[in-house]
Design a protein around this motif. Structure first.
Motif, PDB file in Angstrom:
ATOM      1  N   ARG A   1       5.494   2.412  -7.379  1.00  0.00           N
ATOM      2  CA  ARG A   1       4.343   2.466  -6.276  1.00  0.00           C
ATOM      3  C   ARG A   1       4.138   3.691  -5.401  1.00  0.00           C
ATOM      4  O   ARG A   1       3.166   4.174  -5.396  1.00  0.00           O
ATOM      5  CB  ARG A   1       4.575   1.300  -5.252  1.00  0.00           C
ATOM      6  CG  ARG A   1       4.429  -0.025  -5.739  1.00  0.00           C
ATOM      7  CD  ARG A   1       3.022  -0.495  -6.328  1.00  0.00           C
ATOM      8  NE  ARG A   1       2.910  -1.688  -6.601  1.00  0.00           N
ATOM      9  CZ  ARG A   1       1.460  -2.194  -6.858  1.00  0.00           C
ATOM     10  NH1 ARG A   1       0.569  -1.340  -7.297  1.00  0.00           N
ATOM     11  NH2 ARG A   1       1.342  -3.337  -7.029  1.00  0.00           N
TER      12      ARG A   1
ATOM     13  N   ASP B   1      -8.745  -2.266  -9.445  1.00  0.00           N
ATOM     14  CA  ASP B   1      -8.331  -1.880  -7.867  1.00  0.00           C
ATOM     15  C   ASP B   1      -8.570  -2.827  -6.740  1.00  0.00           C
ATOM     16  O   ASP B   1      -7.690  -2.870  -5.888  1.00  0.00           O
ATOM     17  CB  ASP B   1      -9.361  -0.444  -7.364  1.00  0.00           C
ATOM     18  CG  ASP B   1      -8.906   0.781  -8.091  1.00  0.00           C
ATOM     19  OD1 ASP B   1      -7.787   0.604  -8.583  1.00  0.00           O
ATOM     20  OD2 ASP B   1      -9.623   1.708  -7.848  1.00  0.00           O
TER      21      ASP B   1
ATOM     22  N   ILE C   1      -5.618   1.925  -0.853  1.00  0.00           N
ATOM     23  CA  ILE C   1      -4.411   1.340  -1.480  1.00  0.00           C
ATOM     24  C   ILE C   1      -3.221   2.481  -1.175  1.00  0.00           C
ATOM     25  O   ILE C   1      -2.042   1.638  -0.829  1.00  0.00           O
ATOM     26  CB  ILE C   1      -4.683   1.354  -3.076  1.00  0.00           C
ATOM     27  CG1 ILE C   1      -5.638   0.335  -3.534  1.00  0.00           C
ATOM     28  CG2 ILE C   1      -3.301   1.457  -3.741  1.00  0.00           C
ATOM     29  CD1 ILE C   1      -6.218   0.369  -4.918  1.00  0.00           C
TER      30      ILE C   1
ATOM     31  N   ARG D   1     -11.711   0.766   3.404  1.00  0.00           N
ATOM     32  CA  ARG D   1     -12.003   0.297   1.851  1.00  0.00           C
ATOM     33  C   ARG D   1     -13.380   0.845   1.534  1.00  0.00           C
ATOM     34  O   ARG D   1     -14.303   0.469   2.558  1.00  0.00           O
ATOM     35  CB  ARG D   1     -11.835  -1.243   1.659  1.00  0.00           C
ATOM     36  CG  ARG D   1     -10.374  -1.599   1.496  1.00  0.00           C
ATOM     37  CD  ARG D   1     -10.110  -3.138   1.563  1.00  0.00           C
ATOM     38  NE  ARG D   1     -10.603  -3.699   2.636  1.00  0.00           N
ATOM     39  CZ  ARG D   1     -10.302  -5.055   2.995  1.00  0.00           C
ATOM     40  NH1 ARG D   1      -9.865  -5.782   2.196  1.00  0.00           N
ATOM     41  NH2 ARG D   1     -10.824  -5.559   3.844  1.00  0.00           N
TER      42      ARG D   1
ATOM     43  N   ASP E   1      -5.507  -4.821  -7.269  1.00  0.00           N
ATOM     44  CA  ASP E   1      -4.373  -4.412  -6.865  1.00  0.00           C
ATOM     45  C   ASP E   1      -4.335  -4.370  -5.200  1.00  0.00           C
ATOM     46  O   ASP E   1      -3.297  -4.715  -4.656  1.00  0.00           O
ATOM     47  CB  ASP E   1      -4.555  -2.855  -7.311  1.00  0.00           C
ATOM     48  CG  ASP E   1      -3.028  -2.285  -7.533  1.00  0.00           C
ATOM     49  OD1 ASP E   1      -2.035  -3.294  -7.453  1.00  0.00           O
ATOM     50  OD2 ASP E   1      -2.820  -1.066  -7.645  1.00  0.00           O
ATOM     51  N   LEU E   2      -5.428  -4.111  -4.535  1.00  0.00           N
ATOM     52  CA  LEU E   2      -5.545  -3.981  -3.321  1.00  0.00           C
ATOM     53  C   LEU E   2      -5.343  -5.668  -2.484  1.00  0.00           C
ATOM     54  O   LEU E   2      -4.528  -5.571  -1.517  1.00  0.00           O
ATOM     55  CB  LEU E   2      -6.940  -3.553  -2.884  1.00  0.00           C
ATOM     56  CG  LEU E   2      -7.214  -3.359  -1.426  1.00  0.00           C
ATOM     57  CD1 LEU E   2      -6.040  -2.286  -0.553  1.00  0.00           C
ATOM     58  CD2 LEU E   2      -8.430  -2.845  -1.054  1.00  0.00           C
TER      59      LEU E   2
ATOM     60  N   HIS F   1      -1.911   1.277   2.418  1.00  0.00           N
ATOM     61  CA  HIS F   1      -1.149   0.102   2.494  1.00  0.00           C
ATOM     62  C   HIS F   1       0.235   0.296   1.841  1.00  0.00           C
ATOM     63  O   HIS F   1       1.260  -0.272   2.470  1.00  0.00           O
ATOM     64  CB  HIS F   1      -1.868  -1.105   1.655  1.00  0.00           C
ATOM     65  CG  HIS F   1      -3.003  -1.729   2.440  1.00  0.00           C
ATOM     66  ND1 HIS F   1      -4.299  -1.161   2.589  1.00  0.00           N
ATOM     67  CD2 HIS F   1      -2.962  -2.873   3.239  1.00  0.00           C
ATOM     68  CE1 HIS F   1      -4.966  -1.941   3.348  1.00  0.00           C
ATOM     69  NE2 HIS F   1      -4.204  -2.962   3.715  1.00  0.00           N
TER      70      HIS F   1
END
Length: 387
Positions: free
Chosen positions: A278, A219, A354, A333, A222-223, A357
């Motif tokens: 996504r 994660d 996530i 976050r 990914d972020l 975004h």
């Protein structure tokens, strides 16, 4: 006489003969030069005024008699004042922020530049300013006044706080599984491995914690990738129905374990401009949260509808709900409403960040409505595909 009055467009006549003709020519040449000089002065003054008015920092000039002689629009906006009411007033009588007045007093007494960070209460809330103030002294040492330059660093302070919180949160989140893995592995090494049932129990815990650690790292990566400048989605026309069906299939195992069902309601054809992978990630995150924070056996509803130039996809659960005061921070976050339950459910605290975004990158919006004890509805709006 006209030139003496400042009328540089005036010209002398040519009717007189003889010596006076030379004087007429000289006077007119002088008039033209003065007119050009005045035009250049006005142009430079306009440029300077435009520069001061539109600079990204607040500028305040205080004259030799402590009166305010100039303040640009940025400065006035930050302190909520009007130019007409401020100019000409002594700075101590102008109702300036107290911290700013103290700073100006310090410069006046020390006659040296001073730099400080001060907080100002504005209409948008408390703003943090980096303020530089210095005396203005001519080449002969004469006192001309004080200049104050003020720059808004509220966003920098906010980002620095986010960075510090992020580092602290990552350290905390990593410490928990690492401590468990280290502790149970040491217990096994100290002889617990001889007890087959205990060893298996410890190994299961180590395996679970390592899985959680792996999920957290994935994660985080990914972020980081999503937030990186230049990250581009593979946008294309996407059928909303297919995305929803793929997302529901992805969490079918979780639904079965908790004996939960998903009710889907959407029109047959809705095309949006999106990155299908996504968008599935967004919906899977929302559906996973709906499963994790709802009681076993309850219902989750997924609906899609066209609104103006957007398609809204809503995920509604019958879970624990979210208090109203928690909603503004929900997409930060590592922010968790129910910290103990979040960890028990295997969450990393990064899922909604996530999601936010990715929705922003699609040019869409995400909203949430919730009532404690009754459930929550997350609504994602994505632009329609071009026809």
């Amino acid at each position: 006489m006209e030139l003496a009055k400042g009328n540089y467009s005036a010209r002398a006549g040519w009717t007189a003969p003889g010596t006076q003709l030379g004087m007429v020519t000289a006077v007119n040449a002088l008039a033209r030069n003065l007119q050009e000089m005045e035009s250049m002065r006005e142009t430079e003054a306009e440029r300077l005024e435009t520069l001061i008015a539109n600079m990204g920092s607040g500028l305040l000039m205080i004259g030799r008699n402590s009166e305010i002689s100039m303040a640009n629009s940025f400065f006035l906006n930050q302190i909520g004042k009007d130019d007409d009411r401020l100019i000409g007033l002594p700075y101590k009588a102008a109702a300036l922020p107290e911290a700013l007045v103290i700073l100006i007093d310090t410069v006046s007494i020390r006659e040296k530049p001073v730099t400080e960070q001060i907080d100002i209460i504005a209409e948008t809330g408390i703003r943090t300013m980096a303020v530089y103030s210095a005396p203005v002294i001519d080449k002969h040492g004469g006192w001309l006044g004080i200049v104050v330059v003020m720059h808004d660093i509220s966003e920098l302070i906010r980002l620095e706080k986010i960075r510090k919180d992020f580092v602290a949160n990552v350290s905390h989140e990593l410490r928990t599984p690492v401590t468990s893995i280290k502790g149970f592995s040491e217990t096994l090494m100290d002889g617990a491995i001889q007890d087959e049932s205990a060893a298996m129990q410890f190994l299961e815990i180590i395996h679970g914690e390592s899985g959680r650690l792996e999920m957290l790292i994935e994660d985080l990566l990914d972020l980081s990738k999503i937030e990186k400048e230049g990250y581009v989605l593979r946008l294309q026309p996407v059928n909303v129905n297919e995305v929803i069906e793929r997302s529901v299939r992805s969490i079918s195992g979780r639904l079965k374990n908790r004996e939960m069902t998903v009710e889907v309601d959407y029109p047959h054809e809705l095309l949006i401009k999106a990155d299908p992978e996504r968008l599935v990630q967004v919906l899977v995150n929302l559906l996973t949260n709906a499963v994790s924070y709802s009681k076993p056996g309850t219902l989750i509803k997924v609906t899609a509808a066209e609104t103006a130039s957007m398609v809204s996809i809503s995920v509604t659960d019958q879970g624990i709900g979210i208090p109203a005061e928690e909603l503004p921070r929900l997409f930060e976050r590592f922010y968790r409403v129910d910290k103990a339950r979040s960890r028990d459910s295997g969450g990393t605290g990064l899922g909604l960040s996530i999601v936010k975004h990715l929705v922003d990158l699609h040019g869409g919006t995400i909203t949430v409505e919730s009532e404690p004890g009754k459930g929550s509805t997350f609504t994602v709006s994505i632009p329609l595909a071009d026809k």
